[in-house]
Design an enzyme around this catalytic site. Sequence first.
Site, PDB file in Angstrom:
ATOM      1  N   CYS A 197       0.816  -1.204   0.000  1.00  0.00           N
ATOM      2  CA  CYS A 197       0.000   0.000   0.000  1.00  0.00           C
ATOM      3  C   CYS A 197       0.846   1.249   0.000  1.00  0.00           C
ATOM      4  O   CYS A 197       2.018   1.228   0.327  1.00  0.00           O
ATOM      5  CB  CYS A 197      -0.872   0.054   1.246  1.00  0.00           C
ATOM      6  SG  CYS A 197      -2.063  -1.264   1.350  1.00  0.00           S
ATOM      7  N   ASP A 212      17.454  -9.860 -12.818  1.00  0.00           N
ATOM      8  CA  ASP A 212      16.182  -9.420 -12.220  1.00  0.00           C
ATOM      9  C   ASP A 212      16.400  -9.223 -10.732  1.00  0.00           C
ATOM     10  O   ASP A 212      17.368  -9.733 -10.160  1.00  0.00           O
ATOM     11  CB  ASP A 212      15.064 -10.438 -12.487  1.00  0.00           C
ATOM     12  CG  ASP A 212      13.679  -9.782 -12.407  1.00  0.00           C
ATOM     13  OD1 ASP A 212      13.602  -8.581 -12.078  1.00  0.00           O
ATOM     14  OD2 ASP A 212      12.688 -10.468 -12.673  1.00  0.00           O
ATOM     15  N   ASP A 213      15.480  -8.477 -10.112  1.00  0.00           N
ATOM     16  CA  ASP A 213      15.679  -8.156  -8.697  1.00  0.00           C
ATOM     17  C   ASP A 213      15.312  -9.310  -7.776  1.00  0.00           C
ATOM     18  O   ASP A 213      15.876  -9.443  -6.696  1.00  0.00           O
ATOM     19  CB  ASP A 213      14.837  -6.930  -8.326  1.00  0.00           C
ATOM     20  CG  ASP A 213      13.370  -7.222  -8.497  1.00  0.00           C
ATOM     21  OD1 ASP A 213      12.736  -7.654  -7.540  1.00  0.00           O
ATOM     22  OD2 ASP A 213      12.862  -7.082  -9.624  1.00  0.00           O
ATOM     23  N   GLY A 239       1.016  -1.743   5.616  1.00  0.00           N
ATOM     24  CA  GLY A 239       1.629  -2.770   6.461  1.00  0.00           C
ATOM     25  C   GLY A 239       0.595  -3.794   6.863  1.00  0.00           C
ATOM     26  O   GLY A 239      -0.584  -3.633   6.576  1.00  0.00           O
ATOM     27  N   CYS A 295       6.075 -12.917   3.491  1.00  0.00           N
ATOM     28  CA  CYS A 295       6.146 -11.684   4.285  1.00  0.00           C
ATOM     29  C   CYS A 295       4.816 -11.529   5.008  1.00  0.00           C
ATOM     30  O   CYS A 295       3.771 -11.608   4.389  1.00  0.00           O
ATOM     31  CB  CYS A 295       6.354 -10.482   3.373  1.00  0.00           C
ATOM     32  SG  CYS A 295       6.314  -8.921   4.284  1.00  0.00           S
ATOM     33  N   CYS A 302      12.268  -2.894   6.170  1.00  0.00           N
ATOM     34  CA  CYS A 302      12.126  -3.931   5.131  1.00  0.00           C
ATOM     35  C   CYS A 302      13.194  -3.764   4.054  1.00  0.00           C
ATOM     36  O   CYS A 302      13.163  -2.814   3.272  1.00  0.00           O
ATOM     37  CB  CYS A 302      10.746  -3.821   4.508  1.00  0.00           C
ATOM     38  SG  CYS A 302      10.558  -4.839   3.037  1.00  0.00           S
ATOM     39  N   TYR A 313      13.250  -4.172  -4.334  1.00  0.00           N
ATOM     40  CA  TYR A 313      12.220  -4.173  -5.367  1.00  0.00           C
ATOM     41  C   TYR A 313      11.158  -3.086  -5.234  1.00  0.00           C
ATOM     42  O   TYR A 313      10.759  -2.488  -6.218  1.00  0.00           O
ATOM     43  CB  TYR A 313      11.501  -5.532  -5.361  1.00  0.00           C
ATOM     44  CG  TYR A 313      10.230  -5.549  -6.175  1.00  0.00           C
ATOM     45  CD1 TYR A 313      10.269  -5.657  -7.569  1.00  0.00           C
ATOM     46  CD2 TYR A 313       8.971  -5.431  -5.562  1.00  0.00           C
ATOM     47  CE1 TYR A 313       9.112  -5.643  -8.322  1.00  0.00           C
ATOM     48  CE2 TYR A 313       7.801  -5.414  -6.317  1.00  0.00           C
ATOM     49  CZ  TYR A 313       7.877  -5.524  -7.688  1.00  0.00           C
ATOM     50  OH  TYR A 313       6.732  -5.498  -8.430  1.00  0.00           O
ATOM     51  N   GLY A 372       0.493   0.124  -5.094  1.00  0.00           N
ATOM     52  CA  GLY A 372      -0.822  -0.514  -5.035  1.00  0.00           C
ATOM     53  C   GLY A 372      -1.673  -0.054  -6.186  1.00  0.00           C
ATOM     54  O   GLY A 372      -1.833   1.148  -6.387  1.00  0.00           O
TER      55      GLY A 372
HETATM   56  P1  AMP Z   1       7.844 -14.803 -10.316  1.00  0.00           P
HETATM   57  O1  AMP Z   1       7.396 -15.045 -11.691  1.00  0.00           O
HETATM   58  O2  AMP Z   1       6.765 -15.173  -9.326  1.00  0.00           O
HETATM   59  O3  AMP Z   1       9.164 -15.442  -9.966  1.00  0.00           O
HETATM   60  O4  AMP Z   1       8.002 -13.244 -10.132  1.00  0.00           O
HETATM   61  C1  AMP Z   1       9.237 -12.598 -10.249  1.00  0.00           C
HETATM   62  C2  AMP Z   1       8.998 -11.175 -10.668  1.00  0.00           C
HETATM   63  O5  AMP Z   1       8.071 -10.555  -9.792  1.00  0.00           O
HETATM   64  C3  AMP Z   1      10.267 -10.355 -10.627  1.00  0.00           C
HETATM   65  O6  AMP Z   1      10.428  -9.750 -11.893  1.00  0.00           O
HETATM   66  C4  AMP Z   1      10.041  -9.312  -9.563  1.00  0.00           C
HETATM   67  O7  AMP Z   1      10.467  -8.044  -9.995  1.00  0.00           O
HETATM   68  C5  AMP Z   1       8.545  -9.298  -9.362  1.00  0.00           C
HETATM   69  N1  AMP Z   1       8.139  -9.203  -7.961  1.00  0.00           N
HETATM   70  C6  AMP Z   1       8.809  -9.580  -6.867  1.00  0.00           C
HETATM   71  N2  AMP Z   1       8.102  -9.331  -5.747  1.00  0.00           N
HETATM   72  C7  AMP Z   1       6.949  -8.765  -6.148  1.00  0.00           C
HETATM   73  C8  AMP Z   1       5.799  -8.260  -5.476  1.00  0.00           C
HETATM   74  N3  AMP Z   1       5.721  -8.314  -4.165  1.00  0.00           N
HETATM   75  N4  AMP Z   1       4.810  -7.739  -6.221  1.00  0.00           N
HETATM   76  C9  AMP Z   1       4.896  -7.692  -7.551  1.00  0.00           C
HETATM   77  N5  AMP Z   1       5.955  -8.170  -8.253  1.00  0.00           N
HETATM   78  C10 AMP Z   1       6.958  -8.686  -7.579  1.00  0.00           C
HETATM   79 FE1  SF4 Z   2      10.438  -6.967   3.846  1.00  0.00          FE
HETATM   80 FE2  SF4 Z   2       8.549  -8.646   4.513  1.00  0.00          FE
HETATM   81 FE3  SF4 Z   2      10.847  -9.581   3.557  1.00  0.00          FE
HETATM   82 FE4  SF4 Z   2      10.755  -8.479   5.984  1.00  0.00          FE
HETATM   83  S1  SF4 Z   2       9.716 -10.360   5.345  1.00  0.00           S
HETATM   84  S2  SF4 Z   2      12.280  -8.103   4.365  1.00  0.00           S
HETATM   85  S3  SF4 Z   2       9.225  -6.891   5.719  1.00  0.00           S
HETATM   86  S4  SF4 Z   2       9.359  -8.331   2.455  1.00  0.00           S
END
Ligand code: AMP
Ligand code: SF4
Length: 476
Positions: free
Chosen positions: A17, A361-362, A118, A398, A251, A257, A43
Amino acid sequence: MTKELPIISPDKFHDECAVFGVFGHEEAANLTYLGLYALQHRGQEASGIVAGDGEQFFVQKGMGLVADIYHKSVLDKLPGHMAIGHNRYSTAGGNDLKNVQPLIVNFALGNLALAHNGNLINAQVLRNELEAYGAIFQSTSDSEVIIHLIAHSKADSFLARVIDALSQVRGAFSIVLMTDNGLIAARDPHGLRPLCIGRLHSSWIVASETCAFDLLDAEYVREIEPGELIVISDQGLDSHRPFPKMNPAMCVFEYVYFARPDSRIFGANAVYATRKALGRQLAQESWVPADVVIPVPDSGVPAALGYAEGGGIRFETGLIRNHYVGRTFIEPEQSIRHFGVKVKLNAVPEVLYGKRVVVVDDSLVRGTTSRKIVKMIRQAGAKEVHMRISSPPIISPCFYGIDTPTKKELIASDHSTEEIRKYITADSLAYLSLDGMLKSAPGTPDQYCNACFTERYPIPFTRAEELQLGLFESAH
Ligand code: AMP
Ligand code: SF4
């Protein structure tokens, strides 16, 4: 018996959010609209603005993107010198406007609106208790617990009631409250989510990230400290430290990311620089001979630049993103997500043909995106595809407000890196080490939460919370 408590659906945790607030400006709602626009990345499912003139609240809420919800005619109906706003990821409870924040109530002490970023780990436990005392909840949002705790508190002033309520919740909160007299902004004692304060001439602004200030030409004043509560009214700004001091647990994934790279969060001007440093560190840890380094746009761009710089390999744009498609991650069904990756990204054959390619990728969550991307790059003629991830394997969900799927769906929770490499069909796969990530972030490693990478949750769970969060099996 705690055993009989219901397990919260994983949807409950999908709670990324943005919060925003303005006090002391005749165009408070317009500024809030702009602030939410800048914070759209936090969001995209729903948004709401509540404006106040000291006597009455005026509200607009809707599902979808900020630009689609607020038109001039709508904003004209939101008068007043103060306003708060919220962008929400979650679809918990369905497409129900009742769950869209700011949540608003009118109770014994007047009007109250709440915007919360949160997740609270004891929300369900508190909710059960409050319901047992007769509280009637309007939404399925865990944030509503805060409102009920304020309304039920026996403390004698409004501020004391807010402090009483926030002392009972556990988990992550960066909140902005609005009453008829002003705003209250507060951050949980661990400081899990960011929250900062700015100034626009004589008015005060509160926002999740500073990119919202930049759009308004507002001046950054400072981060609201972990455990700090600030009252903003005609009397100015009044800072309180009402909660017991805790170890900070900001966090780290905000740096990896979530936050916008042009933002300043957690008091450091360093999201972009940190992402680049993560990439440089990754090159140091897992360099591979290659012809080009390409990012997964947009999230992987700074890390890929860092990898290319650190590794002495040419940076290229090998994947083009269609910016008019929402994040694949927010698509609700697996089938749509598979489709979404193709809609969103396309390869540039002239960059990739015949090349040894490093893709950065991140993060890797389920592995679906990487698998599609590797395939796409090979189809474009790449000779080798090496996947590099600028964070460690995500092994646990998380519970503090970043949308991660259940443990079962996190591919690294029960697969080795070699198994994941096979699944995504890459020639090699390497993640950044935990130490490498923590030393690339500003400040000291112990100031960060890293629970999704380590399962070391900074806030211990009670037995009832474990049961309700579905942690029972993994924790015992
Ligand atoms: P996946 O296909 O599930 O492995 O998603 C990986 C991709 O999702 C990466 O390109 C990340 O940048 C992105 N990503 C990671 N965490 C999130 C998140 N919480 N919400 C949206 N995208 C995410
Ligand atoms: Fe951030 Fe949640 Fe991972 Fe902790 S558990 S580092 S708050 S994403």
